[in-house]
Design an enzyme around this catalytic site. Structure first.
Site, PDB file in Angstrom:
ATOM      1  N   PHE A  53       5.118   5.858 -19.590  1.00  0.00           N
ATOM      2  CA  PHE A  53       5.674   4.516 -19.374  1.00  0.00           C
ATOM      3  C   PHE A  53       6.963   4.287 -20.145  1.00  0.00           C
ATOM      4  O   PHE A  53       7.768   3.449 -19.755  1.00  0.00           O
ATOM      5  CB  PHE A  53       4.641   3.427 -19.692  1.00  0.00           C
ATOM      6  CG  PHE A  53       3.854   3.648 -20.950  1.00  0.00           C
ATOM      7  CD1 PHE A  53       4.390   3.385 -22.190  1.00  0.00           C
ATOM      8  CD2 PHE A  53       2.559   4.148 -20.868  1.00  0.00           C
ATOM      9  CE1 PHE A  53       3.663   3.591 -23.342  1.00  0.00           C
ATOM     10  CE2 PHE A  53       1.809   4.355 -22.016  1.00  0.00           C
ATOM     11  CZ  PHE A  53       2.367   4.082 -23.259  1.00  0.00           C
TER      12      PHE A  53
ATOM     13  N   VAL B   8       9.443   0.368 -24.006  1.00  0.00           N
ATOM     14  CA  VAL B   8       8.341  -0.411 -24.569  1.00  0.00           C
ATOM     15  C   VAL B   8       7.128  -0.215 -23.652  1.00  0.00           C
ATOM     16  O   VAL B   8       7.276  -0.113 -22.432  1.00  0.00           O
ATOM     17  CB  VAL B   8       8.727  -1.902 -24.697  1.00  0.00           C
ATOM     18  CG1 VAL B   8       9.080  -2.519 -23.365  1.00  0.00           C
ATOM     19  CG2 VAL B   8       7.646  -2.699 -25.397  1.00  0.00           C
TER      20      VAL B   8
ATOM     21  N   CYS C  67      10.175   4.765 -18.009  1.00  0.00           N
ATOM     22  CA  CYS C  67      10.530   3.859 -16.915  1.00  0.00           C
ATOM     23  C   CYS C  67      10.472   2.378 -17.285  1.00  0.00           C
ATOM     24  O   CYS C  67      10.839   1.537 -16.464  1.00  0.00           O
ATOM     25  CB  CYS C  67       9.635   4.141 -15.708  1.00  0.00           C
ATOM     26  SG  CYS C  67       7.866   4.056 -16.027  1.00  0.00           S
ATOM     27  N   HIS C  68      10.069   2.055 -18.482  1.00  0.00           N
ATOM     28  CA  HIS C  68       9.900   0.641 -18.867  1.00  0.00           C
ATOM     29  C   HIS C  68      10.429   0.445 -20.273  1.00  0.00           C
ATOM     30  O   HIS C  68       9.688   0.578 -21.232  1.00  0.00           O
ATOM     31  CB  HIS C  68       8.417   0.278 -18.787  1.00  0.00           C
ATOM     32  CG  HIS C  68       8.130  -1.186 -18.941  1.00  0.00           C
ATOM     33  ND1 HIS C  68       7.863  -1.770 -20.161  1.00  0.00           N
ATOM     34  CD2 HIS C  68       8.047  -2.179 -18.030  1.00  0.00           C
ATOM     35  CE1 HIS C  68       7.610  -3.046 -19.999  1.00  0.00           C
ATOM     36  NE2 HIS C  68       7.723  -3.327 -18.712  1.00  0.00           N
ATOM     37  N   PHE C  69      11.606   0.207 -20.492  1.00  0.00           N
ATOM     38  CA  PHE C  69      12.767   0.026 -19.627  1.00  0.00           C
ATOM     39  C   PHE C  69      13.787   1.102 -19.978  1.00  0.00           C
ATOM     40  O   PHE C  69      13.797   1.577 -21.112  1.00  0.00           O
ATOM     41  CB  PHE C  69      13.401  -1.345 -19.876  1.00  0.00           C
ATOM     42  CG  PHE C  69      12.496  -2.490 -19.534  1.00  0.00           C
ATOM     43  CD1 PHE C  69      12.405  -2.952 -18.235  1.00  0.00           C
ATOM     44  CD2 PHE C  69      11.745  -3.113 -20.510  1.00  0.00           C
ATOM     45  CE1 PHE C  69      11.587  -4.045 -17.925  1.00  0.00           C
ATOM     46  CE2 PHE C  69      10.919  -4.198 -20.201  1.00  0.00           C
ATOM     47  CZ  PHE C  69      10.846  -4.661 -18.910  1.00  0.00           C
TER      48      PHE C  69
END
Length: 174
Positions: free
Chosen positions: A66, A76, A69-71
């Protein structure tokens, strides 16, 4: 099945393939959606309500999926993944006490985020305290939960609800 009071990653993966509690019974998601590496404590009489507790941990490292892709440029862990971990733990508990059926999150009361999980953190600790367990024709757990990172509580959720269903098509009005 003999009840254990802790589970390692390999044992949790068995749950993801339906081989821990048996076919047709609650199972955890498989990676990448399995949101903890181990359960360090599970019992039927602990927690703040004395009706059961589950404590689980996730080792944090920058390579977790994650963070890519976040962010972009501001990695985070999505707060919803921490919330999902708490639901996963309630569902696991229902299987652990012998409940039958497929687990589904049914909702929660309040959710409060007061911090974040970043790639340079080390350890996420999830804690679920069961408030009520119904284990009749309807199998449902209701719990309060918290998420801590490196020892600091950063999320709290009340009235996490998970039910076990013999026919999950019923949830869609089928």
């Amino acid at each position: 099945m003999v009840k254990q009071h802790s589970y390692n990653r390999d044992e949790l993966l068995l749950s993801g393939h339906g081989r821990l509690f048996g076919p047709g019974n609650p199972q955890l998601p498989s990676p990448n959606m399995l949101m903890f590496d181990r359960i360090t404590r599970i019992n039927e009489d602990g927690g703040q309500y004395g009706k059961g507790e589950v404590v689980a941990e996730l080792d944090v490292h920058p390579e977790l999926w994650f963070f890519r892709c976040h962010f972009a440029g501001d990695p985070v862990m999505p707060g919803c993944l921490g919330l999902d971990a708490l639901w996963q733990m309630v569902g696991f508990y229902l299987g652990w006490i012998g409940g039958h059926g497929a687990g589904r999150a049914l909702g929660c009361g309040e959710v409060k985020f007061t911090g974040q999980i970043l790639p340079d953190n080390r350890l996420v600790t999830y804690n679920v305290a069961l408030k009520r367990v119904i284990n009749r024709r309807l199998v449902m757990g209701i719990a309060d939960g918290s998420v801590a990172v490196d020892g600091e509580t950063i999320y709290e959720a009340t009235d996490l609800k998970v039910g076990l269903f013999q026919n999950t098509g019923e949830l869609n009005g089928a």
